[in-house]
Design a protein around this motif. Structure first.
Motif, mmCIF file in Angstrom:
data_model
loop_
_atom_site.group_PDB
_atom_site.id
_atom_site.type_symbol
_atom_site.label_atom_id
_atom_site.label_comp_id
_atom_site.label_asym_id
_atom_site.label_seq_id
_atom_site.Cartn_x
_atom_site.Cartn_y
_atom_site.Cartn_z
ATOM 1 N N GLY A 123 -25.687 -26.176 -7.379
ATOM 2 C CA GLY A 123 -25.681 -26.256 -5.923
ATOM 3 C C GLY A 123 -24.805 -27.304 -5.275
ATOM 4 N N ASN A 124 -24.327 -28.300 -6.002
ATOM 5 C CA ASN A 124 -23.528 -29.350 -5.370
ATOM 6 C C ASN A 124 -22.271 -28.806 -4.690
ATOM 7 O OD1 ASN A 124 -25.304 -31.346 -6.210
ATOM 8 N ND2 ASN A 124 -24.154 -31.834 -8.063
ATOM 9 N N SER A 125 -21.542 -27.975 -5.392
ATOM 10 C CA SER A 125 -20.301 -27.444 -4.831
ATOM 11 C C SER A 125 -20.568 -26.478 -3.679
ATOM 12 C CB SER A 125 -19.465 -26.758 -5.920
ATOM 13 O OG SER A 125 -19.003 -27.714 -6.859
ATOM 14 N N LEU A 126 -21.662 -25.742 -3.761
ATOM 15 C CA LEU A 126 -22.022 -24.864 -2.654
ATOM 16 C C LEU A 126 -22.316 -25.680 -1.400
ATOM 17 C CD1 LEU A 126 -22.810 -22.238 -1.285
ATOM 18 C CD2 LEU A 126 -25.059 -22.403 -2.364
ATOM 19 N N ALA A 127 -23.061 -26.762 -1.537
ATOM 20 C CA ALA A 127 -23.380 -27.600 -0.385
ATOM 21 C C ALA A 127 -22.108 -28.137 0.265
ATOM 22 C CB ALA A 127 -24.290 -28.750 -0.807
ATOM 23 N N THR A 128 -21.161 -28.584 -0.555
ATOM 24 C CA THR A 128 -19.896 -29.085 -0.024
ATOM 25 C C THR A 128 -19.099 -27.967 0.636
ATOM 26 O OG1 THR A 128 -19.743 -30.933 -1.584
ATOM 27 C CG2 THR A 128 -17.678 -30.105 -0.677
ATOM 28 N N PHE A 133 -10.580 -24.277 -2.333
ATOM 29 C CA PHE A 133 -11.335 -24.135 -3.572
ATOM 30 C C PHE A 133 -12.275 -25.328 -3.702
ATOM 31 C CE2 PHE A 133 -7.302 -21.987 -4.183
ATOM 32 C CZ PHE A 133 -7.680 -20.758 -4.733
ATOM 33 N N VAL A 134 -13.527 -25.054 -4.029
ATOM 34 C CA VAL A 134 -14.515 -26.110 -4.255
ATOM 35 C C VAL A 134 -15.216 -25.807 -5.572
ATOM 36 C CG1 VAL A 134 -16.500 -27.353 -3.339
ATOM 37 C CG2 VAL A 134 -14.860 -26.306 -1.756
ATOM 38 N N PHE A 135 -15.197 -26.750 -6.491
ATOM 39 C CA PHE A 135 -15.784 -26.513 -7.805
ATOM 40 C C PHE A 135 -16.090 -27.845 -8.483
ATOM 41 C CE2 PHE A 135 -11.164 -26.450 -8.106
ATOM 42 C CZ PHE A 135 -10.910 -27.372 -9.105
ATOM 43 N N PRO A 136 -16.938 -27.840 -9.496
ATOM 44 C CA PRO A 136 -17.310 -29.081 -10.176
ATOM 45 C C PRO A 136 -16.325 -29.494 -11.272
ATOM 46 C CG PRO A 136 -18.603 -27.273 -11.042
ATOM 47 C CD PRO A 136 -17.756 -26.690 -9.949
ATOM 48 N N THR A 137 -16.410 -30.746 -11.632
ATOM 49 C CA THR A 137 -15.712 -31.272 -12.802
ATOM 50 C C THR A 137 -16.613 -31.116 -14.016
ATOM 51 O OG1 THR A 137 -14.497 -32.927 -11.531
ATOM 52 C CG2 THR A 137 -14.779 -33.348 -13.878
ATOM 53 N N LYS A 143 -18.941 -37.085 -4.940
ATOM 54 C CA LYS A 143 -19.884 -37.443 -5.998
ATOM 55 C C LYS A 143 -21.299 -37.100 -5.562
ATOM 56 C CE LYS A 143 -21.459 -41.280 -8.892
ATOM 57 N NZ LYS A 143 -21.310 -42.711 -9.233
ATOM 58 N N SER A 144 -22.050 -36.453 -6.454
ATOM 59 C CA SER A 144 -23.435 -36.109 -6.158
ATOM 60 C C SER A 144 -24.271 -36.294 -7.424
ATOM 61 C CB SER A 144 -23.533 -34.676 -5.631
ATOM 62 O OG SER A 144 -24.829 -34.407 -5.135
ATOM 63 N N VAL A 145 -25.375 -35.606 -7.519
ATOM 64 C CA VAL A 145 -26.259 -35.722 -8.678
ATOM 65 C C VAL A 145 -25.654 -34.985 -9.867
ATOM 66 C CG1 VAL A 145 -28.578 -35.280 -9.568
ATOM 67 C CG2 VAL A 145 -28.253 -35.822 -7.142
ATOM 68 N N GLY A 146 -25.501 -35.659 -10.987
ATOM 69 C CA GLY A 146 -24.980 -35.027 -12.188
ATOM 70 C C GLY A 146 -26.017 -34.132 -12.838
ATOM 71 N N ASN A 147 -25.549 -33.043 -13.472
ATOM 72 C CA ASN A 147 -26.507 -32.101 -14.073
ATOM 73 C C ASN A 147 -26.344 -31.929 -15.577
ATOM 74 O OD1 ASN A 147 -24.267 -30.487 -14.476
ATOM 75 N ND2 ASN A 147 -25.015 -28.747 -13.288
ATOM 76 N N CYS A 148 -25.527 -32.784 -16.215
ATOM 77 C CA CYS A 148 -25.281 -32.622 -17.648
ATOM 78 C C CYS A 148 -26.469 -33.193 -18.441
ATOM 79 C CB CYS A 148 -23.979 -33.316 -18.050
ATOM 80 S SG CYS A 148 -23.372 -32.806 -19.667
ATOM 81 N N THR A 149 -27.555 -32.447 -18.433
ATOM 82 C CA THR A 149 -28.839 -32.940 -18.919
ATOM 83 C C THR A 149 -28.859 -33.261 -20.403
ATOM 84 O OG1 THR A 149 -29.750 -31.434 -17.289
ATOM 85 C CG2 THR A 149 -31.311 -32.494 -18.757
ATOM 86 N N TYR A 150 -27.991 -32.633 -21.189
ATOM 87 C CA TYR A 150 -28.012 -32.956 -22.616
ATOM 88 C C TYR A 150 -27.386 -34.317 -22.900
ATOM 89 C CZ TYR A 150 -23.258 -30.939 -22.489
ATOM 90 O OH TYR A 150 -21.952 -30.640 -22.173
ATOM 91 N N LEU A 151 -26.701 -34.906 -21.886
ATOM 92 C CA LEU A 151 -26.145 -36.251 -22.042
ATOM 93 C C LEU A 151 -26.982 -37.309 -21.346
ATOM 94 C CD1 LEU A 151 -22.297 -35.677 -21.575
ATOM 95 C CD2 LEU A 151 -23.578 -35.939 -23.707
ATOM 96 N N TYR A 152 -27.602 -36.935 -20.230
ATOM 97 C CA TYR A 152 -28.378 -37.901 -19.465
ATOM 98 C C TYR A 152 -29.401 -37.164 -18.597
ATOM 99 C CZ TYR A 152 -24.820 -36.432 -16.115
ATOM 100 O OH TYR A 152 -23.971 -35.681 -15.345
ATOM 101 N N CYS A 174 -18.564 -33.932 -8.564
ATOM 102 C CA CYS A 174 -18.789 -34.551 -9.877
ATOM 103 C C CYS A 174 -20.065 -35.364 -9.864
ATOM 104 C CB CYS A 174 -17.615 -35.453 -10.255
ATOM 105 S SG CYS A 174 -17.458 -36.904 -9.182
ATOM 106 N N GLY A 175 -20.532 -35.708 -11.053
ATOM 107 C CA GLY A 175 -21.659 -36.606 -11.194
ATOM 108 C C GLY A 175 -21.209 -38.021 -11.498
ATOM 109 N N ALA A 176 -19.957 -38.160 -11.957
ATOM 110 C CA ALA A 176 -19.442 -39.486 -12.302
ATOM 111 C C ALA A 176 -17.942 -39.575 -12.023
ATOM 112 C CB ALA A 176 -19.746 -39.809 -13.758
ATOM 113 N N PHE A 177 -17.106 -39.083 -12.966
ATOM 114 C CA PHE A 177 -15.667 -39.280 -12.874
ATOM 115 C C PHE A 177 -14.919 -37.947 -12.824
ATOM 116 C CE2 PHE A 177 -17.406 -42.629 -15.761
ATOM 117 C CZ PHE A 177 -17.400 -43.661 -14.840
#
Length: 264
Positions: A9-14, A50-54, A121-130, A91-94
Protein backbone atom coordinates in the motif's frame (compact mmCIF):
# COMPACT_ATOMS: atom_id res chain seq x y z
CA UNK A 1 -1.65 8.92 -16.44
CA UNK A 2 0.10 7.50 -13.38
CA UNK A 3 1.15 3.86 -13.28
CA UNK A 4 1.77 2.40 -9.84
CA UNK A 5 2.78 -0.91 -8.32
CA UNK A 6 2.19 -1.74 -4.68
CA UNK A 7 2.50 -4.79 -2.44
CA UNK A 8 1.32 -3.45 0.90
CA UNK A 9 0.00 0.00 0.00
CA UNK A 10 2.81 2.54 0.37
CA UNK A 11 3.13 3.26 -3.33
CA UNK A 12 -0.63 3.36 -3.78
CA UNK A 13 -0.94 5.98 -1.04
CA UNK A 14 1.72 8.12 -2.73
CA UNK A 15 0.17 7.65 -6.17
CA UNK A 16 -3.23 8.68 -4.83
CA UNK A 17 -1.78 11.82 -3.26
CA UNK A 18 -0.19 12.82 -6.56
CA UNK A 19 -3.28 11.97 -8.62
CA UNK A 20 -5.42 14.08 -6.29
CA UNK A 21 -3.20 17.07 -7.02
CA UNK A 22 -2.72 16.46 -10.75
CA UNK A 23 -6.17 15.04 -11.55
CA UNK A 24 -4.55 12.08 -13.31
CA UNK A 25 -5.87 8.58 -13.90
CA UNK A 26 -4.28 5.79 -11.83
CA UNK A 27 -3.36 2.44 -13.40
CA UNK A 28 -2.43 -0.57 -11.27
CA UNK A 29 0.66 -2.20 -12.81
CA UNK A 30 0.12 -5.32 -10.69
CA UNK A 31 -3.36 -5.89 -12.11
CA UNK A 32 -2.19 -5.11 -15.65
CA UNK A 33 0.66 -7.60 -15.32
CA UNK A 34 -1.51 -10.28 -13.73
CA UNK A 35 -3.99 -10.20 -16.60
CA UNK A 36 -1.39 -9.52 -19.33
CA UNK A 37 -2.86 -6.14 -20.26
CA UNK A 38 0.06 -4.16 -21.66
CA UNK A 39 -1.57 -1.76 -24.15
CA UNK A 40 -2.54 1.71 -22.94
CA UNK A 41 -4.07 4.65 -24.77
CA UNK A 42 -2.95 8.15 -23.79
CA UNK A 43 -3.32 11.64 -25.23
CA UNK A 44 -0.23 12.77 -27.06
CA UNK A 45 1.88 14.95 -24.78
CA UNK A 46 0.07 14.22 -21.52
CA UNK A 47 2.19 13.75 -18.37
CA UNK A 48 3.33 10.24 -17.55
CA UNK A 49 4.15 9.06 -14.05
CA UNK A 50 5.38 5.92 -12.32
CA UNK A 51 5.21 5.13 -8.60
CA UNK A 52 6.71 1.91 -7.27
CA UNK A 53 8.77 0.54 -4.36
CA UNK A 54 12.47 -0.14 -4.06
CA UNK A 55 13.31 -3.83 -3.62
CA UNK A 56 16.90 -4.59 -2.62
CA UNK A 57 18.10 -1.13 -3.72
CA UNK A 58 16.74 -1.51 -7.24
CA UNK A 59 13.53 -1.84 -9.24
CA UNK A 60 11.18 -4.78 -8.61
CA UNK A 61 11.47 -7.46 -11.31
CA UNK A 62 7.83 -6.87 -12.20
CA UNK A 63 8.58 -3.23 -13.04
CA UNK A 64 11.41 -4.28 -15.33
CA UNK A 65 9.17 -6.73 -17.16
CA UNK A 66 6.30 -4.26 -17.42
CA UNK A 67 8.41 -1.50 -18.94
CA UNK A 68 9.74 -3.90 -21.56
CA UNK A 69 6.25 -5.12 -22.52
CA UNK A 70 4.10 -2.00 -22.20
CA UNK A 71 2.76 -0.34 -25.35
CA UNK A 72 1.92 3.33 -24.84
CA UNK A 73 -0.11 4.57 -27.82
CA UNK A 74 -2.39 7.46 -28.77
CA UNK A 75 -5.94 7.00 -30.00
CA UNK A 76 -4.55 7.12 -33.55
CA UNK A 77 -2.10 4.33 -32.66
CA UNK A 78 0.86 6.69 -32.85
CA UNK A 79 3.81 6.21 -30.53
CA UNK A 80 3.12 8.17 -27.37
CA UNK A 81 5.50 10.87 -26.16
CA UNK A 82 4.83 12.66 -22.84
CA UNK A 83 5.59 16.33 -22.29
CA UNK A 84 6.75 15.44 -18.77
CA UNK A 85 7.68 12.11 -17.21
CA UNK A 86 8.36 11.44 -13.53
CA UNK A 87 8.99 8.56 -11.15
CA UNK A 88 8.46 8.36 -7.41
CA UNK A 89 10.22 5.55 -5.58
CA UNK A 90 8.95 4.46 -2.18
CA UNK A 91 11.17 2.67 0.32
CA UNK A 92 11.57 1.50 3.88
CA UNK A 93 15.20 2.59 4.11
CA UNK A 94 17.49 3.31 1.14
CA UNK A 95 16.56 3.85 -2.52
CA UNK A 96 20.09 3.61 -3.89
CA UNK A 97 20.20 4.09 -7.67
CA UNK A 98 16.71 2.69 -8.25
CA UNK A 99 15.39 5.75 -10.08
CA UNK A 100 18.47 5.95 -12.28
CA UNK A 101 18.23 2.27 -13.17
CA UNK A 102 14.57 2.79 -14.03
CA UNK A 103 15.39 5.83 -16.15
CA UNK A 104 17.83 3.79 -18.22
CA UNK A 105 15.24 1.01 -18.67
CA UNK A 106 12.54 3.48 -19.68
CA UNK A 107 14.74 5.13 -22.27
CA UNK A 108 15.96 1.86 -23.72
CA UNK A 109 12.57 0.13 -23.85
CA UNK A 110 10.24 3.05 -24.55
CA UNK A 111 12.42 5.87 -25.84
CA UNK A 112 11.08 8.09 -23.05
CA UNK A 113 13.29 10.38 -20.97
CA UNK A 114 12.69 10.55 -17.23
CA UNK A 115 12.44 14.27 -16.42
CA UNK A 116 12.15 13.99 -12.65
CA UNK A 117 12.52 11.49 -9.84
CA UNK A 118 11.65 11.60 -6.16
CA UNK A 119 11.52 9.25 -3.18
CA UNK A 120 9.22 8.71 -0.22
CA UNK A 121 10.20 6.79 2.91
CA UNK A 122 7.49 4.87 4.73
CA UNK A 123 7.07 1.64 6.70
CA UNK A 124 9.29 -1.15 5.39
CA UNK A 125 7.67 -4.52 4.70
CA UNK A 126 10.65 -6.85 4.23
CA UNK A 127 9.56 -8.98 7.17
CA UNK A 128 12.08 -11.77 6.67
CA UNK A 129 14.84 -9.22 7.39
CA UNK A 130 13.20 -7.11 10.08
CA UNK A 131 9.92 -6.56 11.92
CA UNK A 132 7.82 -3.76 10.42
CA UNK A 133 7.45 -0.64 12.57
CA UNK A 134 4.41 -0.71 14.84
CA UNK A 135 2.42 1.64 17.07
CA UNK A 136 3.36 5.30 17.22
CA UNK A 137 6.46 4.81 15.08
CA UNK A 138 4.35 3.32 12.30
CA UNK A 139 1.88 6.18 12.53
CA UNK A 140 4.69 8.75 12.36
CA UNK A 141 6.22 7.12 9.30
CA UNK A 142 2.89 6.98 7.48
CA UNK A 143 2.10 10.60 8.35
CA UNK A 144 5.54 11.78 7.21
CA UNK A 145 5.20 9.80 3.97
CA UNK A 146 1.81 11.38 3.31
CA UNK A 147 3.23 14.86 3.86
CA UNK A 148 6.19 14.17 1.57
CA UNK A 149 3.91 12.71 -1.10
CA UNK A 150 1.87 15.91 -1.17
CA UNK A 151 5.03 18.01 -1.35
CA UNK A 152 6.21 15.96 -4.30
CA UNK A 153 2.79 16.33 -5.93
CA UNK A 154 3.24 20.11 -5.80
CA UNK A 155 6.65 19.83 -7.45
CA UNK A 156 5.19 17.62 -10.15
CA UNK A 157 2.42 20.11 -10.92
CA UNK A 158 5.16 22.72 -11.34
CA UNK A 159 6.90 20.41 -13.84
CA UNK A 160 10.20 20.45 -11.99
CA UNK A 161 13.04 18.82 -13.91
CA UNK A 162 15.04 17.41 -11.03
CA UNK A 163 16.35 14.13 -9.66
CA UNK A 164 15.68 14.62 -5.97
CA UNK A 165 15.33 11.16 -4.50
CA UNK A 166 17.12 10.78 -1.17
CA UNK A 167 20.20 8.67 -1.80
CA UNK A 168 23.06 7.76 0.47
CA UNK A 169 26.47 6.09 -0.09
CA UNK A 170 25.36 2.71 1.32
CA UNK A 171 22.32 2.46 -0.93
CA UNK A 172 24.31 3.55 -3.97
CA UNK A 173 26.96 0.92 -3.22
CA UNK A 174 24.39 -1.86 -2.83
CA UNK A 175 22.65 -0.83 -6.05
CA UNK A 176 25.87 -1.64 -7.89
CA UNK A 177 25.32 -5.29 -6.97
CA UNK A 178 21.54 -5.51 -7.34
CA UNK A 179 20.76 -3.15 -10.23
CA UNK A 180 20.94 -5.83 -12.91
CA UNK A 181 18.64 -7.17 -15.60
CA UNK A 182 18.40 -10.58 -13.94
CA UNK A 183 16.87 -10.47 -10.47
CA UNK A 184 15.92 -13.96 -9.31
CA UNK A 185 13.57 -13.97 -6.33
CA UNK A 186 13.46 -17.32 -4.56
CA UNK A 187 10.14 -18.71 -3.38
CA UNK A 188 11.72 -21.64 -1.52
CA UNK A 189 11.12 -20.04 1.90
CA UNK A 190 7.38 -19.50 1.43
CA UNK A 191 4.98 -21.80 3.27
CA UNK A 192 1.57 -21.70 4.96
CA UNK A 193 0.85 -22.63 8.57
CA UNK A 194 -1.92 -25.03 9.51
CA UNK A 195 -4.21 -22.12 10.44
CA UNK A 196 -4.63 -21.33 6.73
CA UNK A 197 -8.37 -20.89 6.04
CA UNK A 198 -8.02 -21.76 2.33
CA UNK A 199 -9.60 -18.46 1.23
CA UNK A 200 -7.42 -18.10 -1.86
CA UNK A 201 -6.75 -14.42 -1.27
CA UNK A 202 -2.99 -14.91 -1.72
CA UNK A 203 -3.53 -16.25 -5.24
CA UNK A 204 -6.05 -13.52 -6.04
CA UNK A 205 -3.60 -10.82 -5.00
CA UNK A 206 -0.42 -12.24 -6.56
CA UNK A 207 0.49 -9.93 -9.48
CA UNK A 208 2.72 -12.54 -11.14
CA UNK A 209 0.40 -15.54 -10.69
CA UNK A 210 3.18 -17.24 -8.76
CA UNK A 211 0.75 -18.38 -6.06
CA UNK A 212 -1.75 -21.08 -6.94
CA UNK A 213 -4.16 -23.01 -4.74
CA UNK A 214 -3.70 -26.77 -4.87
CA UNK A 215 -6.12 -28.87 -2.83
CA UNK A 216 -7.01 -25.77 -0.82
CA UNK A 217 -3.42 -24.88 0.08
CA UNK A 218 -1.24 -22.13 -1.45
CA UNK A 219 1.76 -23.23 -3.49
CA UNK A 220 4.49 -20.98 -4.91
CA UNK A 221 5.99 -21.55 -8.34
CA UNK A 222 9.77 -21.62 -8.43
CA UNK A 223 10.06 -18.74 -10.90
CA UNK A 224 8.30 -15.46 -11.50
CA UNK A 225 7.91 -14.02 -8.00
CA UNK A 226 8.62 -10.30 -7.67
CA UNK A 227 8.73 -10.69 -3.86
CA UNK A 228 6.26 -7.93 -3.05
CA UNK A 229 5.23 -9.99 0.01
CA UNK A 230 1.62 -9.01 -0.53
CA UNK A 231 0.57 -12.62 0.01
CA UNK A 232 2.31 -12.67 3.39
CA UNK A 233 1.22 -9.29 4.74
CA UNK A 234 -2.36 -9.40 3.48
CA UNK A 235 -3.22 -12.93 4.59
CA UNK A 236 -6.28 -12.49 6.85
CA UNK A 237 -4.98 -14.98 9.44
CA UNK A 238 -1.19 -14.44 9.10
CA UNK A 239 -0.77 -18.00 7.90
CA UNK A 240 1.77 -17.28 5.17
CA UNK A 241 5.43 -17.20 6.13
CA UNK A 242 8.78 -16.61 4.45
CA UNK A 243 11.28 -18.42 6.63
CA UNK A 244 10.87 -19.14 10.32
CA UNK A 245 11.61 -15.58 11.51
CA UNK A 246 8.39 -14.20 10.05
CA UNK A 247 6.32 -16.41 12.36
CA UNK A 248 7.13 -14.10 15.27
CA UNK A 249 7.10 -10.79 13.39
CA UNK A 250 4.15 -8.53 12.74
CA UNK A 251 2.51 -7.70 9.45
CA UNK A 252 2.08 -4.39 7.66
CA UNK A 253 -0.67 -3.11 5.41
CA UNK A 254 -1.02 0.61 4.71
CA UNK A 255 -4.45 2.00 5.67
CA UNK A 256 -5.32 2.55 1.99
CA UNK A 257 -5.32 -1.24 1.55
CA UNK A 258 -6.44 -2.36 4.99
CA UNK A 259 -10.07 -2.61 3.93
CA UNK A 260 -9.52 -3.15 0.22
CA UNK A 261 -11.69 -5.84 -1.41
CA UNK A 262 -10.21 -8.98 -2.92
CA UNK A 263 -9.53 -9.04 -6.61
CA UNK A 264 -11.91 -11.07 -8.70
Amino acid sequence: MIFYFTGTGNSLATAQAIAQETDDLLVDIGVAYKYKDFTFTLEQGEPLGFVFPTYAWTTPPLIDAFIKRARFRTGNQETFAPDYCFAVVTCGAFVGNTARFFAAELLESQGINLDASFSVKSVGNCTYLYAPAEGEKRERLIAAADLESHRIAQRITQREHVHAEHRNPFGILMSAFTGKDEKPRSTAEFYALTNCIHCGQCADLCPTNTVTIIEGTPRWAELGCTQCLGCLHRCPVNAIQYGKKTETRGRYVHPVLANAPRRA
